[in-house]
Enzyme design. Structure first.
Site, short mmCIF file in Angstrom:
data_model
loop_
_atom_site.label_atom_id
_atom_site.label_comp_id
_atom_site.label_asym_id
_atom_site.label_seq_id
_atom_site.Cartn_x
_atom_site.Cartn_y
_atom_site.Cartn_z
N ILE A 144 -11.54 3.79 -7.40
CA ILE A 144 -10.17 3.78 -7.94
C ILE A 144 -9.54 2.42 -7.64
CG2 ILE A 144 -7.85 4.73 -7.61
CD1 ILE A 144 -9.04 7.45 -7.30
N CYS A 168 -4.56 14.59 -14.42
CA CYS A 168 -5.79 13.93 -14.84
C CYS A 168 -6.59 15.00 -15.61
CB CYS A 168 -6.54 13.36 -13.63
SG CYS A 168 -6.83 14.55 -12.31
#
Lengths: 232, 232
Positions: A144, A168
């Site tokens: 990430i 998400c």
């Protein structure tokens, strides 16, 4: 922390009595509604108030609402903080539920653009789409990007975007990382942060995500103090 | 559902730029603070505003707050709805965290009376203790009394008691049943209610609890319409 509650301390015994009264009312209701259409319960309740003066006038039976269609929260839905919600990818069947939240924005963490029903939903509701494209952590090479997550946090900490839904795909990993970093800003202990992360990730919990949260440096975060949420 | 957001639609690229600016700022901060005491970061930031005019004046570094002691939420802590929290049994180390919630009442579901630190905490904070003594479901003969749970729900649905913390011992079973019944009133699908129940109960999930929630008759519930929470 706050002033004393002016209302008397609650007495469970008294509630017990009240509850028995309710049961009586309910029996009377059943007798009464036997010769009525059940879809007409709301009006039926109004009649009841006139018939039974001994009932407190400002108390209502929940049945009045029972004709409402069931609501379907998105997968892994929860409240993160006042005005901040989290979930997996919402679909058409979740829209009536989301409508009730009065959302102002959606903070969306997948790389794919918003399309179809979802694109139409944010258009219909005039929601702001705050899109921070992130690929989830995956061993050994996908990590990430901290800068994008920091930018998402800055948007999340701007109360002008609230009420806001973070999502998400499954509401486990990317959402879990963002919420985990928020908890660090709220000064939660790492144990508590991981406990919450695991509650949503379940058996799919990722060590890389937890590592990311633990190593995330909140000191690098710059956000608008003027618009930060009250609960911070 | 609500009026259009007057602020411009969010542009993640712009945020990315902003983020880079922040990184620059941070570097400058580090240079600047090398010859300063780190415990003095808050004042340091104020000096910074004067020194670096190019930074937006209302943005602050999170570091200003970093001296605050870590906060420990109670086991299984979560937000159920605006003004309603749930958790396991809170202890002394959780009190600073609970203080930040500005609680008005505690809805307590175990049969044992409140003693020691906890009794002192509610006294110090002038909290109302709403005590509904319940033994958890246990096969084959112990069943949660529906009347007591209904009484607890009536107290929960009275917004004059909010902000309110629901707790039992672990925040799994009795608390899970009460929250499950609340979700029925909110018209959540049973699938979603069980999903949430299991998130907190984990491997300790009890079929008897889920049976109780499924069979709970919301039509028997009578509560004060005048004081119901806004989110209902």
């Amino acid at each position: 922390m706050h002033s004393a509650d002016p209302s008397p301390v609650h007495d469970p015994d008294q509630d017990q009595d009240q509850d028995q009264d309710q049961d009586q009312d309910q029996d009377q209701d059943q007798d009464h509604s036997d010769d009525q259409d059940h879809s007409d319960d709301h009006e039926d309740d109004h009649d009841d108030h006139d018939d039974h003066d001994q009932r407190q006038p400002d108390m209502v039976r929940f049945r009045a609402f029972s004709s409402v269609k069931p609501l379907v929260p998105p997968l892994n839905f929860a409240i993160v903080a006042p005005g901040v919600y989290r979930s997996g990818y919402p679909g058409k069947k979740n829209f009536p539920f989301l409508n009730k939240l009065g959302l102002k924005s959606i903070l969306y963490l997948c790389p794919e653009p918003y399309v179809g029903d979802n694109a139409q939903f944010i258009g219909d509701q005039t929601l702001s789409l705050l899109h921070f494209p992130i690929h989830g952590n995956k061993e050994p090479f996908t990590h990430i990007p901290a800068a994008t997550l920091r930018a998402a946090l800055v948007a999340l900490l701007d109360s002008r975007n609230h009420p806001l839904l973070i999502h998400c795909n499954k509401g486990k990993h990317r959402t879990g990382c963002l919420v985990g970093c928020l908890r660090k800003i709220q000064k939660w202990t790492v144990t508590s942060i991981f406990d919450e992360y695991q509650r949503f990730a379940g058996t799919k919990a990722r060590i890389l995500d937890q590592q990311f949260i633990e190593m995330f440096d909140t000191r690098e975060l710059v956000y608008l103090l003027e618009h930060r949420p009250q609960w911070l």
